[in-house]
Write an enzyme that holds these catalytic residues in place. Sequence first.
Site, PDB file in Angstrom:
ATOM      1  N   TYR A  96     -29.884  55.511 -27.312  1.00 30.75           N
ATOM      2  CA  TYR A  96     -30.198  54.306 -28.088  1.00 30.75           C
ATOM      3  C   TYR A  96     -29.836  54.531 -29.573  1.00 30.75           C
ATOM      4  O   TYR A  96     -28.902  55.275 -29.846  1.00 30.75           O
ATOM      5  CB  TYR A  96     -31.681  53.922 -27.931  1.00 30.75           C
ATOM      6  CG  TYR A  96     -32.095  53.778 -26.488  1.00 30.75           C
ATOM      7  CD1 TYR A  96     -31.484  52.835 -25.656  1.00 30.75           C
ATOM      8  CD2 TYR A  96     -33.081  54.574 -25.944  1.00 30.75           C
ATOM      9  CE1 TYR A  96     -31.869  52.701 -24.329  1.00 30.75           C
ATOM     10  CE2 TYR A  96     -33.475  54.447 -24.615  1.00 30.75           C
ATOM     11  CZ  TYR A  96     -32.857  53.509 -23.810  1.00 30.75           C
ATOM     12  OH  TYR A  96     -33.225  53.382 -22.514  1.00 30.75           O
TER      13      TYR A  96
ATOM     14  N   TYR B  33     -28.050  44.074 -11.319  1.00 31.43           N
ATOM     15  CA  TYR B  33     -28.312  44.964 -12.461  1.00 31.43           C
ATOM     16  C   TYR B  33     -29.739  45.511 -12.412  1.00 31.43           C
ATOM     17  O   TYR B  33     -29.975  46.686 -12.695  1.00 31.43           O
ATOM     18  CB  TYR B  33     -28.066  44.212 -13.775  1.00 31.43           C
ATOM     19  CG  TYR B  33     -28.243  45.057 -15.000  1.00 31.43           C
ATOM     20  CD1 TYR B  33     -27.294  46.025 -15.349  1.00 31.43           C
ATOM     21  CD2 TYR B  33     -29.346  44.910 -15.836  1.00 31.43           C
ATOM     22  CE1 TYR B  33     -27.447  46.812 -16.475  1.00 31.43           C
ATOM     23  CE2 TYR B  33     -29.513  45.693 -16.965  1.00 31.43           C
ATOM     24  CZ  TYR B  33     -28.559  46.643 -17.281  1.00 31.43           C
ATOM     25  OH  TYR B  33     -28.711  47.419 -18.407  1.00 31.43           O
TER      26      TYR B  33
END
Lengths: 309, 309, 309, 309
Positions: free
Chosen positions: B245, B193
């Site tokens: 976000y 990741y």
Amino acid sequence: MFCESNKELKTLVEEARTYTKDGKVADYIPALGKANPNDLSIAINYPDGHCVSAGDVSEKFTLQSISKVISLALVLIDRGSKEVFEHVGMEPTGDPFNSIAKLETMIPAKPLNPMINAGALVVTHLLKGSTNDEKLDRLLAFIQTLANDSTIGYSEEIARSEYETADLNRALCYFLKQHNRMNEDVEQLLNLYTKQCAIEMNCLHLARIGMVFAMDGVDPETSKQVIPKEVARICKTFMVTCGMYNASGEFAINIGIPAKSGVAGGIMGAVPGRFGIGIFGPALDDKGNSIAGIKLLEMLSKNYRLSMF
Amino acid sequence: MFCESNKELKTLVEEARTYTKDGKVADYIPALGKANPNDLSIAINYPDGHCVSAGDVSEKFTLQSISKVISLALVLIDRGSKEVFEHVGMEPTGDPFNSIAKLETMIPAKPLNPMINAGALVVTHLLKGSTNDEKLDRLLAFIQTLANDSTIGYSEEIARSEYETADLNRALCYFLKQHNRMNEDVEQLLNLYTKQCAIEMNCLHLARIGMVFAMDGVDPETSKQVIPKEVARICKTFMVTCGMYNASGEFAINIGIPAKSGVAGGIMGAVPGRFGIGIFGPALDDKGNSIAGIKLLEMLSKNYRLSMF
Amino acid sequence: MFCESNKELKTLVEEARTYTKDGKVADYIPALGKANPNDLSIAINYPDGHCVSAGDVSEKFTLQSISKVISLALVLIDRGSKEVFEHVGMEPTGDPFNSIAKLETMIPAKPLNPMINAGALVVTHLLKGSTNDEKLDRLLAFIQTLANDSTIGYSEEIARSEYETADLNRALCYFLKQHNRMNEDVEQLLNLYTKQCAIEMNCLHLARIGMVFAMDGVDPETSKQVIPKEVARICKTFMVTCGMYNASGEFAINIGIPAKSGVAGGIMGAVPGRFGIGIFGPALDDKGNSIAGIKLLEMLSKNYRLSMF
Amino acid sequence: MFCESNKELKTLVEEARTYTKDGKVADYIPALGKANPNDLSIAINYPDGHCVSAGDVSEKFTLQSISKVISLALVLIDRGSKEVFEHVGMEPTGDPFNSIAKLETMIPAKPLNPMINAGALVVTHLLKGSTNDEKLDRLLAFIQTLANDSTIGYSEEIARSEYETADLNRALCYFLKQHNRMNEDVEQLLNLYTKQCAIEMNCLHLARIGMVFAMDGVDPETSKQVIPKEVARICKTFMVTCGMYNASGEFAINIGIPAKSGVAGGIMGAVPGRFGIGIFGPALDDKGNSIAGIKLLEMLSKNYRLSMF
């Protein structure tokens, strides 16, 4: 309003109707509980005045949460987006529409968006007018223009019944009041809000309103800009990000149409630049959306590639 | 990749650049903290191969959260949407991207969407490949195809640095593991990741990738469908509902473009059917988005009516 | 250790044992799942060395969460209350012992109290010693002194098994680490913590430890102050306010004895100035406390007016 | 009521008074804001009728949250603990006294304990009486008996003022009503509750009431059991686990006396079997407790070893 019955739509309605048995009619007030769970109707209204439909389109229902997007439009016209967004936020939320928890964790108790109850109450309290009657009349006149039907009113029985059982909304209002998000008398506001929610129409009307949103706020019959383009745009954005309660994200992925639903079973859709959709199907899924209505929109979106994305 | 400098864009960049002073470069790892807060560059990539730009477009930066939408695309190709959405949800959330709280209140700890860290980790763990190297190579190859540049790689320094400070992501992984949302070795997953997040490019590359999403997944140079239309559609929907976000709702209202940002200061935009946008501006606002980049997109959207809504 | 079988206690045990059928043995690791749900035993240890008991008191079990109060005592001795309470709070909470949500809403992620897992992990990481072996040896020596039995050790099988399934505690640790509440290597800490939880004894031992707490930290056999009075007081206070997971309040109301329970089925009680109680009954209620053990304490408290309040 | 001035107490009061400058008088209603932040007085009432005091003990103040424990006592007498705890829980909580969030996450919205506002409102709604006047008269008579002064009444000015600003309590009430935790008219209940909170006395009275709790409910002057022992026990337990808002745990650790505070600056203490304490010091700390009052109790507890633990 004339709307021709359409064979293709009828086939889709019959297919979608099989899902009504997995849903449940809202029953928090008796008047809603009396709805027939098998009902399902749809109208599609094109800007050229053409209209196609299936199911019993004369069936009336109350707007409930669908009214949130229309009162938002009027309040944005009344006050401008700058003032409105000082009172209510723009962010979607994974929480249920009636949650109070997030209000508490936020400073200063600003509702996340105008589609959750707390936000819709704040929006309604911004409606212009010196009395509740005046505010309601203005909202009704606005809706009558959008739907092109001056007979649209509200159900007194349902408004009264909602008002009497609105304790959660009372809690939200007093919480907001405590945190200075509104100054208004709570009972007065709830009186207005429950009437707003109880505005009654059929799916032909709803399709026509959706069509005006789809056409960037222009009424094609009169060529008048009844909603400023900017306001229509903001409303459609909220319909995409938070129009379908906490299934909005899934709806955007699977269907991709600006839409707003209500617990009486209505769904208003606005396919940008193309047409408006009105659906009525009172059997709800566990998120509070018309279970067969969603299926129907899913089929339409797949078959006719309606997704904006 | 050739991209001609554009005077009009340059004027907008200079205007937007004045906002960089109100932002802050991410500094949770030293390598990111070294970025110049005044940097701002943009490229716009059209399907006909035309490209316009302003600012120092050769400046490289890491994708960070922008990689979430690209790995999602590859995983959707690998596994199909049905399987993917058994592991991760579709709902936007008003919570910060790194919140663990909502995971706990949900049964059975299914991340709300693939754009929050918990969801992105689940997505990355679904990448096909028998080793981390194989998975990363497949992702890099996919990105190289999208950007049309086979030299794209990742920053080992930043990947290592992120890996060493990834304790919150470790917490999320172990929480998910406890609730059987993933079986993988956590350190292996974080290794992959953090490399994914450290993939490095400039805004020309980013604009080209955005253009492929904008064109429903077709690479116009080769006419190949490098991303299935359905997958591109799903990705763009998430970019609208949760790409920025917990400022995604405001971005959708004010700008209305499918976009994804990362904490290194990149923003990838995809204007459906028209063009892709790549922006780099490392000074961030308090939500973690490029502060001048957002301003720049706002000006572009207003001037050229880019909003989808 | 000699403990005479007591007829009155035996009657109470038989009555309480009927409740075991409503409980369930913890089974998150196989070794705990093997316990006999019908087991129930009790010992009461008086400061004059007298001991009465009922049930199969030789049955061994692991301390699990009961160890939290003993490690807290040792850490308070090691570091002093001022230092310890910079790392962990003093407030009870209605949340489950393993909740991460409240950690997130608090600045700066300070665990509410030492009896929830997050707080207990912070406490264990404060144990003095240069290696895990040294820390564990010190804790074991402390417990051996309290129980007056130098053979007490830990179950390697259970420690290993807990370690392998400790993903939620891993998540808590990394979350705390991210927020700078601890610096230690997480795997090292979990290695130590799971051994601490796997310390093994029978209810005679537990009753004796409870007795030392009840006598303000003095071991009556040696007249030594093995726990400073102040430390014993703090531990007993936590046992009252948060010793029985999120049933602590109910336990304080109904029973009113400082007590700490563990998921293996043990309960340690300390009746101030009078005696210590050790109970073992592995069938748990839905809060994680020994279902028959609680019933037994309730009968004892009612019959002999043991409540402090 | 005669109470002799005590030199030792006076010294402690003067020392504790230096902390008042770090506190703030409650000012959410004007009447409370008028209090002198430097005030600090204490009375200690012994079962033999002896009383010692320091500071201006004639200063009156309203009970506010201290009334919660007294109305709980009366309701437990009226209804029995079984019925009462069907309506309200027994668990302490780390949340603030006025939080609504946890109510929402619990099924079925049962307040965690009677010391948070939601729980206290439920308790007051259980007071017996056919009218508000009758309920209030019964509560006042109970308090007059406990304080041995039949002139105790409530401040109409403060009651009215609290009633007018009670929007958060209104929100809690409507939330509870929505979830069927109470059926009563909310305004009626708030009318009663705000009068209960506005009951007025001085610290001599408060010390005497605390003494009756300390003596297990027996009034030593009349030898009558004015509160059943069981009820006194339950009340003292709540005073320990949740008497000092979300500083209850810290208070239990540092001081260890059953105590209840109110935002007007009062603290009632009950040292089991020994004496009652009444304190008045209106400057509050950030949790809402009398800042100098807590310091004073801390000194008393340390000097005279008053902790129960």
